[in-house]
Design a protein around this motif. Structure first.
Motif, PDB file in Angstrom:
ATOM      1  N   GLN A  12     -22.762  28.911  38.581  1.00 15.65           N
ATOM      2  CA  GLN A  12     -23.322  30.118  37.981  1.00 15.65           C
ATOM      3  C   GLN A  12     -24.178  29.740  36.782  1.00 15.65           C
ATOM      4  O   GLN A  12     -23.804  28.884  35.975  1.00 15.65           O
ATOM      5  CB  GLN A  12     -22.199  31.063  37.556  1.00 15.65           C
ATOM      6  N   LEU A  13     -25.303  30.408  36.650  1.00 19.31           N
ATOM      7  CA  LEU A  13     -26.265  30.083  35.603  1.00 19.31           C
ATOM      8  C   LEU A  13     -25.991  30.801  34.282  1.00 19.31           C
ATOM      9  O   LEU A  13     -26.389  30.328  33.229  1.00 19.31           O
ATOM     10  CB  LEU A  13     -27.686  30.434  36.070  1.00 19.31           C
ATOM     11  N   THR A  14     -25.329  31.933  34.332  1.00 19.35           N
ATOM     12  CA  THR A  14     -25.200  32.771  33.140  1.00 19.35           C
ATOM     13  C   THR A  14     -23.814  32.713  32.499  1.00 19.35           C
ATOM     14  O   THR A  14     -23.533  33.487  31.594  1.00 19.35           O
ATOM     15  CB  THR A  14     -25.531  34.234  33.482  1.00 19.35           C
TER      16      THR A  14
ATOM     17  N   TYR B  62     -14.239  28.501  42.588  1.00 21.48           N
ATOM     18  CA  TYR B  62     -14.329  28.561  44.044  1.00 21.48           C
ATOM     19  C   TYR B  62     -12.937  28.425  44.648  1.00 21.48           C
ATOM     20  O   TYR B  62     -12.120  27.640  44.174  1.00 21.48           O
ATOM     21  CB  TYR B  62     -15.190  27.428  44.603  1.00 21.48           C
ATOM     22  N   THR B  63     -12.705  29.159  45.728  1.00 20.69           N
ATOM     23  CA  THR B  63     -11.532  28.957  46.566  1.00 20.69           C
ATOM     24  C   THR B  63     -11.958  28.032  47.695  1.00 20.69           C
ATOM     25  O   THR B  63     -12.845  28.363  48.479  1.00 20.69           O
ATOM     26  CB  THR B  63     -11.014  30.292  47.126  1.00 20.69           C
TER      27      THR B  63
ATOM     28  N   GLY C 227     -16.819  31.969  46.265  1.00 24.38           N
ATOM     29  CA  GLY C 227     -16.986  32.093  44.829  1.00 24.38           C
ATOM     30  C   GLY C 227     -16.228  33.289  44.287  1.00 24.38           C
ATOM     31  O   GLY C 227     -16.103  34.320  44.961  1.00 24.38           O
ATOM     32  N   ASP C 228     -15.702  33.149  43.075  1.00 25.48           N
ATOM     33  CA  ASP C 228     -14.951  34.216  42.423  1.00 25.48           C
ATOM     34  C   ASP C 228     -15.821  35.472  42.324  1.00 25.48           C
ATOM     35  O   ASP C 228     -16.953  35.418  41.858  1.00 25.48           O
ATOM     36  CB  ASP C 228     -14.518  33.748  41.027  1.00 25.48           C
ATOM     37  N   GLY C 229     -15.289  36.589  42.800  1.00 26.00           N
ATOM     38  CA  GLY C 229     -16.015  37.851  42.752  1.00 26.00           C
ATOM     39  C   GLY C 229     -16.977  38.076  43.901  1.00 26.00           C
ATOM     40  O   GLY C 229     -17.633  39.110  43.972  1.00 26.00           O
ATOM     41  N   LEU C 230     -17.091  37.116  44.822  1.00 31.12           N
ATOM     42  CA  LEU C 230     -18.002  37.245  45.963  1.00 31.12           C
ATOM     43  C   LEU C 230     -17.211  37.603  47.222  1.00 31.12           C
ATOM     44  O   LEU C 230     -16.003  37.404  47.294  1.00 31.12           O
ATOM     45  CB  LEU C 230     -18.789  35.956  46.175  1.00 31.12           C
ATOM     46  N   THR C 231     -17.918  38.110  48.223  1.00 29.44           N
ATOM     47  CA  THR C 231     -17.273  38.477  49.482  1.00 29.44           C
ATOM     48  C   THR C 231     -17.713  37.594  50.646  1.00 29.44           C
ATOM     49  O   THR C 231     -17.091  37.612  51.697  1.00 29.44           O
ATOM     50  CB  THR C 231     -17.559  39.948  49.840  1.00 29.44           C
TER      51      THR C 231
END
Length: 166
Positions: free
Chosen positions: A70-72, A78-79, A50-54
């Protein structure tokens, strides 16, 4: 008699959300053979980051996956990396997909609270329901040949929402 009626009045229904109660649905994606579009096709060691995740979600094998949105926000990126654990870099394929949607909060019950429902964008004046990024900087991109939306409203996890052909 008063004591008996007092003991019954203190009993009330438990507020436990039944595990079978539908909650916020995940996006259901099925994979198909692009050459024979009726045949499902296994993905092998598919990694979704996910974008911004590690930390990636890894699916070892299968034709169907469940992906959280994402809920917000009104989009989730996604890659998608096929053969993510392969030792040969030439056999690792990566594409980036952004899913665009609107959300609706729905009350379920006192025990379960609320859930979020998603509507993939179907209005042509809005951004597409998905954007397949063909960034030339992405190594071995374009393994995904086509994407179709089977169901724009995500209300349950009992049906396929997206089909990906490769």
């Amino acid at each position: 008699m008063i004591l008996i009626s007092y003991s019954f009045s203190s009993c009330e229904k438990d507020d436990i959300c039944d595990a079978n109660t539908p909650t916020t649905p995940r996006l259901i994606i099925e994979f198909y053979d692009n050459d024979n579009r009726e045949n499902r096709k296994n993905v092998t060691n598919l990694s979704l980051l996910g974008d911004g995740l590690t930390t990636a979600i890894v699916f070892t094998t299968g034709t169907k996956i469940q992906v959280p949105l994402q809920l917000t926000t009104t989009s989730t990126t996604y890659t998608f990396t096929l053969n993510a654990d392969n030792d040969n870099p030439a056999l690792i394929f990566t594409d980036i997909i952004q899913f665009n949607y609107s959300t609706k909060t729905v009350y379920v019950s006192r025990a379960c609270g609320y859930k979020i429902l998603f509507d993939l964008n179907s209005d042509i004046t809005l951004p597409n329901p998905f954007v397949l990024n063909d960034d030339p900087a992405v190594t071995n991109g374009n393994w995904i040949k086509d994407i179709t939306v089977e169901k724009f409203n995500l209300e349950t996890e009992n049906e396929t929402h997206i089909k990906i052909y490769f």
